[in-house]
Write an enzyme that holds these catalytic residues in place. Sequence first.
Site, PDB file in Angstrom:
ATOM      1  N   HIS A 240       0.838  -1.190   0.000  1.00 59.02           N
ATOM      2  CA  HIS A 240       0.000   0.000   0.000  1.00 59.02           C
ATOM      3  C   HIS A 240       0.883   1.254   0.000  1.00 59.02           C
ATOM      4  O   HIS A 240       2.036   1.210   0.444  1.00 59.02           O
ATOM      5  CB  HIS A 240      -0.898   0.030   1.233  1.00 59.02           C
ATOM      6  CG  HIS A 240      -1.984  -0.999   1.221  1.00 59.02           C
ATOM      7  ND1 HIS A 240      -3.043  -0.963   2.091  1.00 59.02           N
ATOM      8  CD2 HIS A 240      -2.177  -2.095   0.440  1.00 59.02           C
ATOM      9  CE1 HIS A 240      -3.852  -1.974   1.854  1.00 59.02           C
ATOM     10  NE2 HIS A 240      -3.332  -2.688   0.856  1.00 59.02           N
TER      11      HIS A 240
ATOM     12  N   GLU B 278       0.886   3.821   1.894  1.00 62.58           N
ATOM     13  CA  GLU B 278       1.379   4.184   3.225  1.00 62.58           C
ATOM     14  C   GLU B 278       2.574   3.333   3.633  1.00 62.58           C
ATOM     15  O   GLU B 278       3.544   3.843   4.206  1.00 62.58           O
ATOM     16  CB  GLU B 278       0.276   4.012   4.282  1.00 62.58           C
ATOM     17  CG  GLU B 278      -0.956   4.842   4.032  1.00 62.58           C
ATOM     18  CD  GLU B 278      -2.053   4.105   3.283  1.00 62.58           C
ATOM     19  OE1 GLU B 278      -3.225   4.359   3.583  1.00 62.58           O
ATOM     20  OE2 GLU B 278      -1.750   3.279   2.388  1.00 62.58           O
TER      21      GLU B 278
ATOM     22  N   CYS C 226      -5.988   1.836   5.963  1.00 56.28           N
ATOM     23  CA  CYS C 226      -6.658   0.604   6.377  1.00 56.28           C
ATOM     24  C   CYS C 226      -6.084   0.143   7.723  1.00 56.28           C
ATOM     25  O   CYS C 226      -5.161   0.757   8.272  1.00 56.28           O
ATOM     26  CB  CYS C 226      -6.462  -0.478   5.307  1.00 56.28           C
ATOM     27  SG  CYS C 226      -4.769  -1.109   5.216  1.00 56.28           S
TER      28      CYS C 226
ATOM     29  N   CYS D 292      -2.272  -0.666   7.535  1.00 62.14           N
ATOM     30  CA  CYS D 292      -1.445   0.547   7.477  1.00 62.14           C
ATOM     31  C   CYS D 292      -1.493   1.315   8.795  1.00 62.14           C
ATOM     32  O   CYS D 292      -0.481   1.848   9.241  1.00 62.14           O
ATOM     33  CB  CYS D 292      -1.882   1.427   6.316  1.00 62.14           C
ATOM     34  SG  CYS D 292      -1.539   0.679   4.705  1.00 62.14           S
TER      35      CYS D 292
END
Length: 137
Positions: free
Chosen positions: A46, A48, A76, A79
């Site tokens: 992701h 992040e 999410c 993360c």
Amino acid sequence: MKQALAEAKIAYEKKEVPVGAVVVIQQKVIARAHNLTEQLHDVTAHAEMQAITSAANFLNGKYLKGCTLYVTMEPCVMCAGALYWSQLERIVFGAADPHRGFRSAEVALHPKTAYTEGVFGAESSSLIQQFFAEKRK
């Protein structure tokens, strides 16, 4: 946040879910990233996560104290957990994620981490909605 949106647009062009992130310390961008889950065949890639790793490498340490993460979508659970451990000072995000975001799962950020939501939220949401509308065609 404009730079995070630019990263999201790069992800969009790569047919990745268009989420972008930048990490800033003392008004200087030290990391920029976007989703790479498809390209890397890695569910943890992701924006992040990529930004945390890049910023930690830049700072030569695992903690991101004094840093702000600008990200186009609410982090999410995965993360948020990584952001917790990074001890980030602040998170600024655009689009809310009522289904998979850390707030809907009631995941706590680090006690010293503040967050601001909705910055460039309309632009971030629009890009994500456009992406998924095209995928459904």
